[in-house]
Design an enzyme around this catalytic site. Structure first.
Site, PDB file in Angstrom:
ATOM      1  N   ASP A  75      -6.838  -8.163  16.727  1.00 52.00           N
ATOM      2  CA  ASP A  75      -6.525  -6.901  17.395  1.00 52.00           C
ATOM      3  C   ASP A  75      -7.580  -6.726  18.489  1.00 52.00           C
ATOM      4  OD1 ASP A  75      -5.905  -4.381  18.181  1.00 52.00           O
ATOM      5  OD2 ASP A  75      -5.935  -3.482  16.183  1.00 52.00           O
ATOM      6  N   ARG A  95      -1.121   0.065  10.374  1.00 48.04           N
ATOM      7  CA  ARG A  95      -2.052  -0.961  10.858  1.00 48.04           C
ATOM      8  C   ARG A  95      -1.425  -2.347  10.799  1.00 48.04           C
ATOM      9  NH1 ARG A  95      -7.286   0.945   7.574  1.00 48.04           N
ATOM     10  NH2 ARG A  95      -7.685   2.829   8.768  1.00 48.04           N
ATOM     11  N   ASP A 127      -8.827  -8.121   3.993  1.00 51.87           N
ATOM     12  CA  ASP A 127      -9.743  -7.488   3.036  1.00 51.87           C
ATOM     13  C   ASP A 127      -9.289  -7.573   1.572  1.00 51.87           C
ATOM     14  OD1 ASP A 127      -7.580  -5.864   3.609  1.00 51.87           O
ATOM     15  OD2 ASP A 127      -8.709  -3.992   3.487  1.00 51.87           O
ATOM     16  N   ARG A 181       1.179  -8.611  13.181  1.00 48.24           N
ATOM     17  CA  ARG A 181       2.167  -9.326  12.353  1.00 48.24           C
ATOM     18  C   ARG A 181       3.387  -9.685  13.182  1.00 48.24           C
ATOM     19  NH1 ARG A 181       1.047  -4.840   8.646  1.00 48.24           N
ATOM     20  NH2 ARG A 181      -0.767  -5.467   7.414  1.00 48.24           N
ATOM     21  N   GLU A 233       6.487  -2.215   4.483  1.00 43.15           N
ATOM     22  CA  GLU A 233       7.051  -3.236   3.590  1.00 43.15           C
ATOM     23  C   GLU A 233       8.548  -3.018   3.430  1.00 43.15           C
ATOM     24  OE1 GLU A 233       4.444  -1.293   2.986  1.00 43.15           O
ATOM     25  OE2 GLU A 233       2.728  -2.551   2.456  1.00 43.15           O
ATOM     26  N   ASP A 271      -3.655  -9.661   4.410  1.00 48.22           N
ATOM     27  CA  ASP A 271      -4.673  -8.879   5.129  1.00 48.22           C
ATOM     28  C   ASP A 271      -6.061  -9.461   4.857  1.00 48.22           C
ATOM     29  OD1 ASP A 271      -2.632  -7.344   5.995  1.00 48.22           O
ATOM     30  OD2 ASP A 271      -3.122  -5.572   4.798  1.00 48.22           O
TER      31      ASP A 271
HETATM   32  N1  UDP Z   1      -6.141  -4.131  11.185  1.00 48.73           N
HETATM   33  C1  UDP Z   1      -6.069  -4.392  12.539  1.00 48.73           C
HETATM   34  N2  UDP Z   1      -6.414  -3.396  13.426  1.00 48.73           N
HETATM   35  C2  UDP Z   1      -6.819  -2.153  13.020  1.00 48.73           C
HETATM   36  C3  UDP Z   1      -6.874  -1.894  11.631  1.00 48.73           C
HETATM   37  C4  UDP Z   1      -6.509  -2.901  10.742  1.00 48.73           C
HETATM   38  O1  UDP Z   1      -5.724  -5.508  12.945  1.00 48.73           O
HETATM   39  O2  UDP Z   1      -7.112  -1.302  13.870  1.00 48.73           O
HETATM   40  C5  UDP Z   1      -5.794  -5.203  10.233  1.00 48.73           C
HETATM   41  C6  UDP Z   1      -6.816  -5.385   9.107  1.00 48.73           C
HETATM   42  O3  UDP Z   1      -7.820  -6.313   9.475  1.00 48.73           O
HETATM   43  C7  UDP Z   1      -5.963  -5.866   7.942  1.00 48.73           C
HETATM   44  C8  UDP Z   1      -4.599  -5.210   8.224  1.00 48.73           C
HETATM   45  O4  UDP Z   1      -4.584  -4.853   9.599  1.00 48.73           O
HETATM   46  O5  UDP Z   1      -5.825  -7.271   7.923  1.00 48.73           O
HETATM   47  C9  UDP Z   1      -4.354  -3.970   7.372  1.00 48.73           C
HETATM   48  O6  UDP Z   1      -5.392  -3.036   7.603  1.00 48.73           O
HETATM   49  P1  UDP Z   1      -6.242  -2.361   6.419  1.00 48.73           P
HETATM   50  O7  UDP Z   1      -6.673  -3.412   5.461  1.00 48.73           O
HETATM   51  O8  UDP Z   1      -7.296  -1.517   7.027  1.00 48.73           O
HETATM   52  O9  UDP Z   1      -5.116  -1.429   5.780  1.00 48.73           O
HETATM   53  P2  UDP Z   1      -4.929  -0.936   4.282  1.00 48.73           P
HETATM   54  O10 UDP Z   1      -3.608  -1.473   3.864  1.00 48.73           O
HETATM   55  O11 UDP Z   1      -6.030  -1.471   3.426  1.00 48.73           O
HETATM   56  O12 UDP Z   1      -4.943   0.524   4.408  1.00 48.73           O
HETATM   57 MN    MN Z   2      -6.636  -3.441   3.380  1.00 37.69          MN
END
Ligand code: UDP
Ligand code: MN
Length: 327
Positions: A119, A156, A186, A161, A273, A184
């Site tokens: 991003d 996000r 994390d 994707r 999803e 993702d």
């Molecule tokens: N992500 C991104 N840009 C953003 C925020 C999130 O590319 O500004 C990516 C992040 O690295 C992760 C995915 O989008 O791989 C989902 O984000 P996150 O884990 O923060 O979302 P969650 O599902 O945990 O709320």
């Molecule tokens: Mn996440």
């Protein structure tokens, strides 16, 4: 007339000679000037030691990389479907830690193609170097989230994707056997979850730990047919597919067949999803994995943002703990 020219030429030649001799002398002085023989030899010896160590280090590094390549090539089985693992990522203090952790999980998986989408307006050296060092089979893309969707509450990873889906549709054909997984950066993944998804026919599903306010969100199976009958989700169970992004995989052929299926900003986080799955399949087609959805092989973990109060105090004085160091 001719005499005048010859006098002129010889003056020029003399001048060039003088400048050349002076330059050679200055160069010699710059390198060896003022040094005694002992000092010169000491300096040369020092260079020799440095060159030797450079040579040794380079050889070791090349051997390391060779070993990694050998390992990676041994894991390639032309008969196995490829797992296209799609990972959106963005710059923040924990980014390198997250990507290191994920990449080292992926290093255990055979026939894997990691599609990492930053991003960011352009590829960053941090991600570029990390990918180059992994020796994984990867594709590095960029797709920046539009500024009006960078607000809190916006979904996000949509842009990223979708960029990966476009890449697959442009570069793969129905002859390529594979499965697509949105991983993702994390989350926490067991290597087993990749074995479960590899032979997905259309869309496969399994439980995800620590998500939707529950210890586990999972498909509920019909005990007779073994098909997905419902879901145990607590958060918005009315979603058409109340399941997390980490809890399903789609065959490459289905991604290619349903070529207009994309993620969208029109639905909010938690509904992405359902949005994509509704375009790709129906509940009765879902293939339950992970021992009839009894095993938890992936967790929707989230990394706490590190407290950098001391760093910020330093930064206010123009000092940084990480000058010249990639953290
Ligand atoms: N992500 C991104 N840009 C953003 C925020 C999130 O590319 O500004 C990516 C992040 O690295 C992760 C995915 O989008 O791989 C989902 O984000 P996150 O884990 O923060 O979302 P969650 O599902 O945990 O709320
Ligand atoms: Mn996440």
């Amino acid at each position: 007339m001719s005499i005048h020219i010859s006098v002129d030429m010889s003056t020029k030649k003399k001048l060039i000679w003088c400048i050349s001799i002076l330059s050679v002398f200055l160069l010699w002085y710059a390198v060896f000037g003022g040094k005694s023989d002992t000092e010169q030899y000491a300096a040369m010896k020092q260079s020799m030691v440095e060159y030797e160590s450079l040579l040794r280090e380079t050889r070791e590094q090349i051997l390391d990389r060779l070993k990694m390549c050998q390992r990676e090539c041994q894991r390639w089985d032309p008969d196995l479907p490829v797992i296209y693992t799609i990972t959106p990522t963005y710059a923040r203090p924990v980014q390198k830690a997250e990507l290191t952790r994920l990449s080292q999980t992926l290093m255990h998986i055979s026939n894997l193609h990691w599609i990492v989408i930053e991003d960011s307006p352009k590829p960053t050296p941090l991600v570029e170097n990390l990918l180059a060092r992994t020796n994984l089979n990867y594709t590095h893309l960029i797709a920046q989230t539009p500024s009006n969707y960078r607000r809190k509450g916006s979904p996000r990873g949509v842009e990223q994707r979708n960029a990966a889906l476009r890449w697959l549709r442009k570069n793969k054909t129905m002859n390529d056997k594979g499965v697509v997984y949105f991983a993702d950066d994390d989350n926490s993944y067991s290597v087993q979850v990749f074995d479960e998804m590899r032979f997905t026919k259309e869309v496969s599903v399994w439980p995800v730990g620590l998500v939707g306010g529950l210890m586990v969100e999972k498909p509920i199976l019909d005990p007779i047919t073994g098909k997905v009958a419902g879901w145990n989700a607590a958060w918005r169970p009315d979603r058409p597919f109340p399941i997390d992004m980490a809890g399903f995989a789609i065959s490459l052929s289905q991604i290619l067949k349903k070529s207009t299926a994309y993620f969208s900003y029109t639905c909010y986080g938690g509904w992405q999803e359902s949005h994509i799955l509704q375009q790709l399949t129906t509940k009765d087609h879902l293939e339950p994995k992970a021992d009839n959805c009894t095993q938890i092989l992936v967790w929707h973990t989230r990394t706490e943002a590190p407290k950098l109060s001391e760093e910020n105090k330093l930064a206010a004085r123009g000092i940084h703990s990480n000058v010249g160091v990639e953290v």
